[in-house]
Design an enzyme around this catalytic site. Structure first.
Site, PDB file in Angstrom:
ATOM      1  N   LYS A 171       0.831  -1.209   0.000  1.00  0.00           N
ATOM      2  CA  LYS A 171       0.000   0.000   0.000  1.00  0.00           C
ATOM      3  C   LYS A 171       0.865   1.258   0.000  1.00  0.00           C
ATOM      4  O   LYS A 171       0.638   2.182  -0.792  1.00  0.00           O
ATOM      5  CB  LYS A 171      -0.891  -0.035   1.244  1.00  0.00           C
ATOM      6  CG  LYS A 171      -2.126   0.794   1.147  1.00  0.00           C
ATOM      7  CD  LYS A 171      -3.081   0.385   2.266  1.00  0.00           C
ATOM      8  CE  LYS A 171      -2.298   0.287   3.559  1.00  0.00           C
ATOM      9  NZ  LYS A 171      -2.793  -0.626   4.533  1.00  0.00           N
ATOM     10  N   THR A 225       4.020   1.395  -0.872  1.00  0.00           N
ATOM     11  CA  THR A 225       4.760   1.371  -2.132  1.00  0.00           C
ATOM     12  C   THR A 225       3.899   1.911  -3.270  1.00  0.00           C
ATOM     13  O   THR A 225       4.365   2.705  -4.102  1.00  0.00           O
ATOM     14  CB  THR A 225       5.209  -0.089  -2.416  1.00  0.00           C
ATOM     15  OG1 THR A 225       5.942  -0.538  -1.281  1.00  0.00           O
ATOM     16  CG2 THR A 225       6.054  -0.177  -3.654  1.00  0.00           C
ATOM     17  N   ARG A 236       2.324   7.795   6.702  1.00  0.00           N
ATOM     18  CA  ARG A 236       2.594   7.690   8.141  1.00  0.00           C
ATOM     19  C   ARG A 236       4.083   7.512   8.393  1.00  0.00           C
ATOM     20  O   ARG A 236       4.809   7.016   7.539  1.00  0.00           O
ATOM     21  CB  ARG A 236       1.840   6.488   8.714  1.00  0.00           C
ATOM     22  CG  ARG A 236       0.344   6.702   8.779  1.00  0.00           C
ATOM     23  CD  ARG A 236      -0.369   5.417   9.083  1.00  0.00           C
ATOM     24  NE  ARG A 236      -0.235   4.487   7.948  1.00  0.00           N
ATOM     25  CZ  ARG A 236      -0.521   3.203   8.000  1.00  0.00           C
ATOM     26  NH1 ARG A 236      -0.926   2.659   9.134  1.00  0.00           N
ATOM     27  NH2 ARG A 236      -0.381   2.459   6.937  1.00  0.00           N
ATOM     28  N   LYS A 268       9.441  -6.587  11.568  1.00  0.00           N
ATOM     29  CA  LYS A 268       8.698  -5.946  10.510  1.00  0.00           C
ATOM     30  C   LYS A 268       9.616  -5.247   9.507  1.00  0.00           C
ATOM     31  O   LYS A 268       9.343  -5.220   8.314  1.00  0.00           O
ATOM     32  CB  LYS A 268       7.728  -4.939  11.115  1.00  0.00           C
ATOM     33  CG  LYS A 268       6.820  -4.265  10.111  1.00  0.00           C
ATOM     34  CD  LYS A 268       5.763  -3.456  10.837  1.00  0.00           C
ATOM     35  CE  LYS A 268       5.100  -2.471   9.905  1.00  0.00           C
ATOM     36  NZ  LYS A 268       5.962  -1.392   9.449  1.00  0.00           N
ATOM     37  N   ALA A 307      -3.538   1.262  13.632  1.00  0.00           N
ATOM     38  CA  ALA A 307      -4.764   1.197  12.830  1.00  0.00           C
ATOM     39  C   ALA A 307      -5.841   0.345  13.499  1.00  0.00           C
ATOM     40  O   ALA A 307      -6.914   0.180  12.948  1.00  0.00           O
ATOM     41  CB  ALA A 307      -4.442   0.659  11.442  1.00  0.00           C
ATOM     42  N   PHE A 360      -4.015  -0.984   7.169  1.00  0.00           N
ATOM     43  CA  PHE A 360      -4.712  -2.262   7.011  1.00  0.00           C
ATOM     44  C   PHE A 360      -5.574  -2.284   5.740  1.00  0.00           C
ATOM     45  O   PHE A 360      -5.345  -1.514   4.809  1.00  0.00           O
ATOM     46  CB  PHE A 360      -5.555  -2.593   8.249  1.00  0.00           C
ATOM     47  CG  PHE A 360      -4.735  -2.800   9.508  1.00  0.00           C
ATOM     48  CD1 PHE A 360      -3.418  -3.243   9.462  1.00  0.00           C
ATOM     49  CD2 PHE A 360      -5.288  -2.569  10.753  1.00  0.00           C
ATOM     50  CE1 PHE A 360      -2.675  -3.450  10.619  1.00  0.00           C
ATOM     51  CE2 PHE A 360      -4.545  -2.768  11.919  1.00  0.00           C
ATOM     52  CZ  PHE A 360      -3.244  -3.208  11.842  1.00  0.00           C
ATOM     53  N   PHE A 366       3.505  -8.432  -9.470  1.00  0.00           N
ATOM     54  CA  PHE A 366       4.625  -9.243  -9.010  1.00  0.00           C
ATOM     55  C   PHE A 366       5.090 -10.068 -10.197  1.00  0.00           C
ATOM     56  O   PHE A 366       4.299 -10.487 -11.041  1.00  0.00           O
ATOM     57  CB  PHE A 366       4.171 -10.163  -7.867  1.00  0.00           C
ATOM     58  CG  PHE A 366       5.296 -10.928  -7.234  1.00  0.00           C
ATOM     59  CD1 PHE A 366       6.211 -10.289  -6.398  1.00  0.00           C
ATOM     60  CD2 PHE A 366       5.442 -12.293  -7.460  1.00  0.00           C
ATOM     61  CE1 PHE A 366       7.248 -10.995  -5.813  1.00  0.00           C
ATOM     62  CE2 PHE A 366       6.487 -12.997  -6.878  1.00  0.00           C
ATOM     63  CZ  PHE A 366       7.392 -12.353  -6.055  1.00  0.00           C
ATOM     64  N   TRP A 411       7.017  -0.894  -8.343  1.00  0.00           N
ATOM     65  CA  TRP A 411       8.047  -1.525  -7.509  1.00  0.00           C
ATOM     66  C   TRP A 411       9.288  -1.809  -8.360  1.00  0.00           C
ATOM     67  O   TRP A 411      10.398  -1.516  -7.950  1.00  0.00           O
ATOM     68  CB  TRP A 411       7.501  -2.823  -6.886  1.00  0.00           C
ATOM     69  CG  TRP A 411       8.495  -3.514  -5.992  1.00  0.00           C
ATOM     70  CD1 TRP A 411       8.731  -3.256  -4.676  1.00  0.00           C
ATOM     71  CD2 TRP A 411       9.391  -4.571  -6.361  1.00  0.00           C
ATOM     72  NE1 TRP A 411       9.722  -4.071  -4.200  1.00  0.00           N
ATOM     73  CE2 TRP A 411      10.144  -4.889  -5.200  1.00  0.00           C
ATOM     74  CE3 TRP A 411       9.622  -5.275  -7.553  1.00  0.00           C
ATOM     75  CZ2 TRP A 411      11.119  -5.889  -5.209  1.00  0.00           C
ATOM     76  CZ3 TRP A 411      10.602  -6.265  -7.558  1.00  0.00           C
ATOM     77  CH2 TRP A 411      11.335  -6.564  -6.392  1.00  0.00           C
TER      78      TRP A 411
END
Lengths: 571, 571
Positions: free
Chosen positions: B86, B88, B109, B120, B288, B316, B396, B424
């Site tokens: 998200k 990215t 954020r 993470k 979130a 999320f 992807f 990406w």
């Protein structure tokens, strides 16, 4: 550029609140100041706003071979509630030195956030001798203390996580010495139980929080000479003992790399300016009891490579501050002072002579006569290190000529030059006489400084030497726990470290009420702690508070924003 | 000036570690970028180094009447371990919008420090769609989270201090709801006893630490519209109950002013750039689940006054993130999105269709067929708010044409435009088709957004509305404690607040294993908490972790400095 405009300002009159004077002062853009005052190019600065900057480690390294300036240590008589103004004098002296034509800068410690909200207030000088921007310096500044808190917290989390996931290092949870820290006065966190609530939430054990300035990481940051030395020291921190009592280091649990990453930027000294636009590094702020109480070696060394004269200070009175400056900071870093200034006030000496704070308004040469024994003792102590200090009598408006004469006479007896300094009221012009005295001393050449004890003396002998020579104690009484610890530290290979004595700053003895120049007392050593990363052994005499509490009505309750978003109530 | 030199760099190939790509990218001096891209003068910036700056509150206020740009919300399908990208996509979309000639910026954020050292990793985008300087953004950044930690800690210290010194407000120590925070994953601090050790060290009581992003102050900082609103909200925080159960606020114990002082600078949005030198605000990062999961209102509003298009994201999946963005952030601030982008990946949809992560390499249009129910549900949900999203299929390399076709067909059915986005691997050029779709949508005019419930609906009705309309639950089961709390909140005058539902992000239901598009389930509400300062009521469904733990081998153990002082191991 609009930021570059300089105006000769009218500052509020002496006696106005420090924040009003600080806010009325104009500031030069820090990039311009660094350029024309220090020859530092913009690329070497990491600006934090327009009036603060960090100096890059690469640039500092590039100046390693530059000619070095002279170092002036500012220390003081024994502290009293009347205040001595050591930081104020350091700032004023630097302004004075620049006024008389020397290229000088000052290196100070960073204030701690916690006490700002308690009762101590800020710590950026006072009156017309302040470093600015005062609010920034007293609050988050450039984030160094937050970085220390983060690195300390990370290590603590990794220790408890290590216990939780099988405890491969066989850490004895009862012998974890790494506590947690927060930069706030929070007494309820002094003694806590953690890991409660069941198997998913850790191993229950007793621990507690200290204030960030008491973290060993603070001392490490202030003694490290570069990033590699920083990481090595972080790795050397002893966090716990195994069940076989062998020490576990931060390196053993692989925490040192991430801690160094968190501290990488914090190792860069912070450049600001005085009200009179003279450069100042403000960097690091270790406790002066369980640590050595001086700004960073990085800042002092960088300053010496940029200026002809560097003024720096050490915490508390000369018995603690100057001793640790010399026996710890100088010993480890190779630095040596070229001159020492001893700050005294008539008011402080009267309190040393038994006058209560409320009676300080009355002239009393007799009280000064009694209290001057304290000054005499500090001068004699400094002479043992090989240097006779210049006495800076930090002038207060009610000081009488008779009182001042008493101080001057003692200085004359001991061969110490005494100058009356009026920087608080007048700024640098009021410190010109002091500055001239310092210049004369520097022109006479560099004293031969003797550290108090050799590295290879036994730890107990080191304590006894400081106790005898500086505190003038007749005996040192080691508790059996302290004796055992010192023996063990020697066996573990730490016998060569200097000692860092944590005792009350209010007396040469361990009794804070024993003013003047007590002697023949007993120094009771309760406990010894190893700060293997910082590189000293802490000798705890009496109760040492590493987490202050807030008073009944904390300063915080009166701090706020006015209608314009400006800060009010910050002392 | 040397800093101003731009070189067309060769970036490492797609698939290289994010940090390598980020470090290879050139950066423009932020002052120059602010000037020529946003028209922001140097005086309005507070630089933090050469590539980060805060934007002054005065400047933001001066733009209050400026024409406003269009707002694009980026949200996503239900999260899976495969990752949706998200952030990215938000960064890539912004780069794409700028490529096709729009004047656009992105608002994101701030990452939390704690998780960086857990597992993470960082959160600054990925591949060729990143914001930089990546290390700074992932570590201390400009100190906002440290300021929040400090303000939170100060309030906690003042509460315990209030108890210690006579408890004038008659606070019931068993009913203090204000915990402490640290920005670190530290499970041993989840449940602790404080105030131990005797009368001088506080009142013993149970409490614990949360991670900083879970602090109500984080939510407040992100919802405040100016400094005065910030201080008002801080004062409104309910910290405890009295013995008569009436609420005690931060204002009652006079903590709000000093807290606002600590947060004054943190309220200023942080300006950085993407790898393609497009502007980005990165500001605030509330959880979130127990909070609303969006960057600050300050940043979003400032961006809208500076650019024609502003891309922002919410935490999320759309069931949680978009719902809270709309029902909390938009409701409170008056903001409304002009377009919504829903990010999906073939891999995530296959996992929604029951494929295990290890099997994602095999093409399986059938699995996509099953999993696409999740996408369908999110599209339909967003249509209930009055907007049909543009679907961004974040590409992807192993996605097959057959799999992609399944997604496209569902989008066609629902009238949603579907674009394949390759930012990406390719940066902004790979997001041009997506950008064009967004531009087309914006050109069509602004949708009429319906918030899900009116302010004056009862709190329980608000929960039931979200559960029915968005989660597709058949029933809501309130525990008696939750029912009591909601009744009480209404009586205290908080019935008009929106609800912030804290539940698992991995399913529409409260069962994280229930993938796809479950319906007819029961939403079990365990607890309700009042965030009176943030301005919402938290509805806790199931176990919500507010203090993460570290894994067996935390990422921290592999983070360090190389011989050049550069950071290694930061994901």
């Amino acid at each position: 550029m609009a930021l570059d405009i300089m105006i000769e300002e009218e500052l509020p009159p002496p006696g106005s609140p420090d924040i009003d004077i600080a806010r009325a002062a104009s500031m030069r853009p820090i990039v311009a100041l660094a350029d024309d005052r220090l020859g530092v190019p913009a690329e070497a600065l990491i600006p934090f706003g327009h009036y603060k900057a960090k100096l890059s480690l690469d640039y500092i390294a590039s100046k390693a071979e530059a000619p070095k300036g002279k170092l002036v240590l500012v220390t003081a008589v024994t502290p009293t509630p009347a205040g001595e103004g050591k930081t104020t004098t350091s700032v004023g002296l630097n302004d004075g030195l620049n006024r008389i034509g020397l290229n000088s800068m000052v290196c100070l410690r960073e204030p701690s956030l916690g006490p700002c909200f308690g009762m101590k207030g800020g710590a950026a000088g006072g009156g017309r001798a302040q470093v600015i921007p005062m609010e920034d310096i007293n609050l988050h500044f450039n984030g160094d203390f937050h970085a220390i808190t983060s690195a300390h917290s990370l290590l603590a989390a990794i220790i408890d996580n290590h216990l939780q996931w099988g405890n491969e290092q066989d850490i004895d949870p009862r012998r974890i010495v790494w506590r947690r820290v927060v930069d706030m006065n929070d007494r309820a966190l002094r003694n806590i139980n953690v890991g409660l609530g069941g198997v998913a939430h850790g191993i229950p054990r007793e621990t507690g929080f200290d204030i960030t300035v008491a973290s060993e990481i603070m001392a490490i940051l202030c003694l490290a000479t570069d990033l590699a030395d920083l990481q090595r020291r972080l790795g050397d921190i002893i966090v716990a003992r195994r069940h076989d009592k062998s020490p576990v280091t931060a390196r053993d649990i692989e925490a040192d790399g991430a801690m160094a990453v968190l501290l990488k930027d914090a190792l860069q000294p912070n450049l600001v300016q005085s009200i009179e636009h003279n450069p100042a590094f403000i960097h690091g702020g270790p406790f002066a009891n369980i640590a050595h109480g001086c700004n960073s070696v990085m800042a002092t060394k960088a300053a010496l490579s940029l200026c002809d004269v560097v003024v720096t200070e050490a915490g508390f009175g000369a018995d603690l501050g100057a001793e640790k400056f010399l026996d710890i900071k100088c010993r480890q870093s190779g630095l040596r002072p070229d001159a020492v200034v001893l700050v005294a006030t008539v008011r402080a000496l009267k309190m040393q002579g038994g006058v209560a704070k409320k009676d300080l308004g009355d002239s009393s040469p007799e009280a000064v006569e009694r209290g001057v024994a304290n000054l005499r003792r500090h001068i004699e102590n400094l002479q043992k290190f090989g240097v006779t200090p210049i006495v800076a009598l930090n002038h207060f408006v009610l000081d009488s000529d008779e009182e001042i004469a008493v101080v001057q006479q003692v200085c004359d007896e001991l061969g110490a030059r005494c100058t009356v300094a009026k920087h608080w009221a007048e700024g640098g012009v009021g410190a010109e006489e002091l500055a001239q005295a310092v210049k004369d001393q520097l022109d006479q050449g560099t004293p031969e400084i003797n550290l108090l004890y050799p590295d290879d003396a036994p730890l107990k002998t080191k304590v006894e030497t400081v106790a005898r020579e500086i505190y003038r104690a007749a005996h040192v009484d080691f508790s059996s726990a302290a004796s055992r610890s010192l023996d063990e530290f020697s066996k573990l290979g730490y016998g060569h470290l200097p000692v860092c004595i944590a005792k009350t700053q209010y007396s040469f003895s361990t009794n804070p009420k024993s003013t003047g120049a007590p002697e023949g007392h007993t120094l009771e050593v309760r406990e010894a702690r190893l700060s293997a990363g910082a590189g000293f052994v802490v000798i705890v005499c009496g109760d040492i508070m590493t987490m202050p509490g807030l008073p009944k009505r904390p300063a915080a309750l009166d701090i706020g924003l006015d209608g314009n978003g400006d800060i009010v109530g910050l002392a």
